[in-house]
Design a protein around this motif. Structure first.
Motif, mmCIF file in Angstrom:
data_model
loop_
_atom_site.group_PDB
_atom_site.id
_atom_site.type_symbol
_atom_site.label_atom_id
_atom_site.label_comp_id
_atom_site.label_asym_id
_atom_site.label_seq_id
_atom_site.Cartn_x
_atom_site.Cartn_y
_atom_site.Cartn_z
ATOM 1 N N VAL A 1 40.719 36.416 37.789
ATOM 2 C CA VAL A 1 41.000 35.308 38.713
ATOM 3 C C VAL A 1 40.949 35.815 40.163
ATOM 4 O O VAL A 1 40.352 35.191 41.045
ATOM 5 C CB VAL A 1 42.374 34.671 38.410
ATOM 6 C CG1 VAL A 1 42.753 33.670 39.503
ATOM 7 C CG2 VAL A 1 42.350 33.983 37.061
ATOM 8 N N ALA A 2 41.598 36.965 40.401
ATOM 9 C CA ALA A 2 41.636 37.528 41.753
ATOM 10 C C ALA A 2 40.237 37.879 42.245
ATOM 11 O O ALA A 2 39.900 37.660 43.426
ATOM 12 C CB ALA A 2 42.538 38.756 41.775
ATOM 13 N N THR B 1 48.383 37.705 40.440
ATOM 14 C CA THR B 1 47.116 37.317 41.062
ATOM 15 C C THR B 1 47.139 37.469 42.585
ATOM 16 O O THR B 1 46.203 38.005 43.177
ATOM 17 C CB THR B 1 46.750 35.867 40.686
ATOM 18 O OG1 THR B 1 46.689 35.752 39.268
ATOM 19 C CG2 THR B 1 45.403 35.485 41.282
ATOM 20 N N PRO C 1 44.715 37.675 35.318
ATOM 21 C CA PRO C 1 44.896 37.743 36.778
ATOM 22 C C PRO C 1 43.822 38.514 37.531
ATOM 23 O O PRO C 1 43.403 38.094 38.613
ATOM 24 C CB PRO C 1 46.266 38.412 36.926
ATOM 25 C CG PRO C 1 46.992 38.057 35.687
ATOM 26 C CD PRO C 1 45.963 38.019 34.601
#
Length: 252
Positions: free
Chosen positions: A101-102, A131, A98
């Motif tokens: 991704v963030a 996320t 996450p």
């Protein structure tokens, strides 16, 4: 206003997941993959905002392997205007965490000048539910999670959230991150003409390195195992026997 919708490629929710014999992970060989159901709801809501004249453009973004192109094409067939694929892994078994991704999404949001991010509240493969919150922190934007209703009113978003005690309605200042829950809407099916049109819509391909983001995993999966098999029930002749059995098992 541009609306950015992150979508993830996951095992189809109708498929029974198989764990590898060595416990090293989930077997993905010859398994049907599809868009994360919560992300599908987010795509539908973004399209509805555009149809209502609130949004000008809907951009779908996926971060992972090249095969995620199929997931993005589904979003385009539903009605998204264009898509961005950020290739961050070569192995389909590698799950981008996450935080990575963030960080990538934050770069994409800044590059695209989006005013709203609509995301699924969590992915059904790892159930992280992190996320959207991380992205809000990185951008310094307002956030509203577990949305079951969304209305854009000028410079604010009015969001009804699903909480343990029922429903909670909040107003957050735009730009904002909104993560969606199951009851927000019913996603549309992509028609055959729209599926054909989706093949001609723009799909840009980039890499995590293009954004200067390190996607090396911080977590190590020690073991993956299937849930315990549910034991068969027992029929008792009367209430007294039931109470005695419950006491015997320490339930009451």
């Amino acid at each position: 206003m541009k609306v950015l919708v992150p979508v993830k490629r996951v095992i189809d929710y109708n498929v029974k997941v198989r764990v590898k014999s060595d416990g090293s992970g989930v077997d993905l060989a010859n398994v049907k993959m599809s868009m994360n159901p919560f992300d599908e709801i987010a795509v539908e809501e973004a399209i509805r905002l555009k149809e209502a004249g609130t949004a000008d453009e809907v951009i779908a973004v996926s971060i992972g392997v090249k095969q995620a192109q199929e997931t993005l094409r589904t979003a385009l067939a539903m009605g998204a205007d264009r898509a961005i694929l950020v290739v961050a892994a070569d192995d389909v078994h590698q799950d981008i965490e996450p935080l990575a991704v963030a960080k990538i999404l934050a770069k994409v949001v800044e590059e695209e000048g989006a005013g709203l991010v609509l995301a699924g509240k969590q992915a059904i493969d790892n159930d992280m539910n992190a996320t959207g919150q991380m992205l809000s922190a990185l951008l310094g934007w307002s956030q509203a999670t577990f949305a079951s209703d969304l209305k854009i009113e000028g410079e604010h978003a009015v969001v009804t959230r699903e909480v343990d005690g029922g429903l909670q309605t909040i107003k957050v200042k735009m730009p904002a991150i909104v993560t969606v829950d199951l009851r927000l809407n019913e996603p549309r099916y992509a028609s055959l003409p729209n599926i054909m049109k989706a093949k001609k819509k723009p799909l840009d391909e980039k890499t995590a390195a293009d954004y200067g983001i390190d996607v090396s995993p911080r977590l190590e999966v020690v073991k993956t195992s299937e849930p315990e098999t549910r034991q068969a029930g027992e029929i008792v002749p009367d209430v007294d026997t039931l109470v005695a059995k419950l006491k015997e098992k320490g339930i009451i």
